[in-house]
Design an enzyme around this catalytic site. Structure first.
Site, PDB file in Angstrom:
ATOM      1  N   HIS A 239       0.906  -1.235  -0.104  1.00 20.64           N
ATOM      2  CA  HIS A 239      -0.013  -0.129  -0.124  1.00 20.64           C
ATOM      3  C   HIS A 239       0.874   1.431  -0.022  1.00 20.64           C
ATOM      4  O   HIS A 239       0.819   2.230  -0.601  1.00 20.64           O
ATOM      5  CB  HIS A 239      -1.072  -0.048   1.111  1.00 20.64           C
TER       6      HIS A 239
HETATM    7  C1  BDR Z   1      -2.661   1.045   5.555  1.00 18.93           C
HETATM    8  O1  BDR Z   1      -2.838   0.373   6.790  1.00 18.93           O
HETATM    9  C2  BDR Z   1      -1.598  -0.023   7.249  1.00 18.93           C
HETATM   10  O2  BDR Z   1      -1.926  -1.283   7.890  1.00 18.93           O
HETATM   11  C3  BDR Z   1      -0.622   0.178   6.492  1.00 18.93           C
HETATM   12  O3  BDR Z   1       0.548   0.473   6.872  1.00 18.93           O
HETATM   13  C4  BDR Z   1      -1.420   0.915   5.260  1.00 18.93           C
HETATM   14  O4  BDR Z   1      -0.806   2.241   5.378  1.00 18.93           O
HETATM   15  C5  BDR Z   1      -3.350  -0.011   4.584  1.00 18.93           C
HETATM   16  O5  BDR Z   1      -4.815  -0.208   4.650  1.00 18.93           O
END
Ligand code: BDR
Ligand code: CA
Length: 315
Positions: A239
């Site tokens: 992500h």
């Molecule tokens: C986001 O949530 C966190 O777990 C990850 O680092 C990312 O920023 C994804 O939904």
């Protein structure tokens, strides 16, 4: 080529670390003004410790500033089910010797932005608490921000709830301030981040390379994939990397300009990035470029080149 000034606000976090590494490998193109931490994937103490450990291990340093320890209104709900007890499980980092430079991220970010002649890009890969507070408390910084490249939200579906993605869900009130600030937003939501995935084969390749950075990433990613595999994922979304990757390589992404509003209601829709997709409605202005697709092969190639560049720099 002129460098782009960037501030990175994050909650490391496995994918946050990958995003920071991509930025560090590109210091010839990015002037990293500093990295600030925010409670999210784990408590503020833990994510700040993770950043200090990472920098100690790498022997690289940018300024570090400590931010908010909780969302603006509601209690913190951490992402420990994904990132583990430390927030960055899977690799044995040395004890940190790198210290933080500021214990007040809002003042730090304000000064960093105002002291630059040029505008900066704000990159956010955690809940938007620090960024929202910064814009509310020091609105004079707005004219110094070119755009905000953030990982969060989604046009079509959520992850922590049917409608909400974690970073926005963790602090929708902060997100509301950010999306209504008038600053252009580039939203790397789940729509694109699920296309920016890494496979088990890619992770094996990092393991084979086994350099200082590639080897560390292989171990961290093996932990990161555990949760996703248990949830039925075959590939693993990186992500937060998208938020940095966009700043460096805009041409590998496609997206749509949309009006996005944040749902702060106490309903099933809390934390939703409600995007207006109606073709027949014209808005005076849109606030968000929602990224929807990425060339995954190029994405992984660029990321791995960055990791290998750091391997050789740090050998
Ligand atoms: C986001 O949530 C966190 O777990 C990850 O680092 C990312 O920023 C994804 O939904
Ligand atoms: Ca994150």
């Amino acid at each position: 080529m002129k460098k782009t000034n960037v501030l990175i606000d994050c909650d490391p976090g496995h994918d946050d670390v990958m995003a920071i590494l991509l930025a560090l490998a590109n210091r010839d193109r990015l002037n990293i003004l500093g990295v600030s931490t925010v409670a999210g994937n784990q408590t503020l103490d833990k994510v700040t410790l993770n950043l200090r450990k990472l920098y100690t291990y790498l022997g690289i340093k940018t300024p570090i500033a400590v931010g908010s320890d909780r969302p603006i209104i509601k209690e913190l709900k951490t992402g420990d089910f994904v990132h583990g007890e430390s927030g960055l499980d899977g690799f044995d980092f040395p004890n940190p010797t790198v210290e933080v430079d500021s214990t007040n991220a809002l003042l730090f970010m304000r000064d960093a932005l105002l002291n630059c002649d040029e505008k900066s890009v704000l990159i956010a890969t955690g809940p938007l608490t620090n960024v929202g507070l910064l814009l509310r408390v020091f609105p004079e910084v707005k004219e110094k921000i070119d755009y905000i490249s953030l990982m969060g939200g989604s046009v079509f579906k959520g992850n922590v709830t049917p409608f909400a993605e974690y970073n926005i869900y963790a602090d929708p009130e902060a997100a509301h301030i950010v999306f209504n600030s008038g600053i252009p937003i580039v939203m790397s939501g789940l729509d694109v981040t699920h296309k920016a995935y890494i496979t088990n084969e890619d992770i094996m390749e990092l393991e084979r390379l086994n350099g200082k950075v590639t080897g560390m990433c292989a171990k961290l990613l093996k932990f990161f994939t555990k949760f996703h595999t248990s949830e039925g994922y075959k590939n693993f979304p990186l992500h937060d990397v998208c938020a940095v990757m966009y700043v460096l390589n805009k041409d590998i992404f496609t997206g749509q300009n949309l009006l996005v509003q944040i749902d702060t209601s106490d309903t099933l829709h809390r934390g939703r990035t409600a995007a207006d997709l109606r073709e027949w409605i014209t808005h005076d202005s849109t606030n968000t470029l929602a990224l929807l697709d990425v060339d995954r092969n190029k994405f992984i190639e660029i990321l791995f080149d960055a990791f290998e560049k750091l391997d050789s720099e740090l050998a």
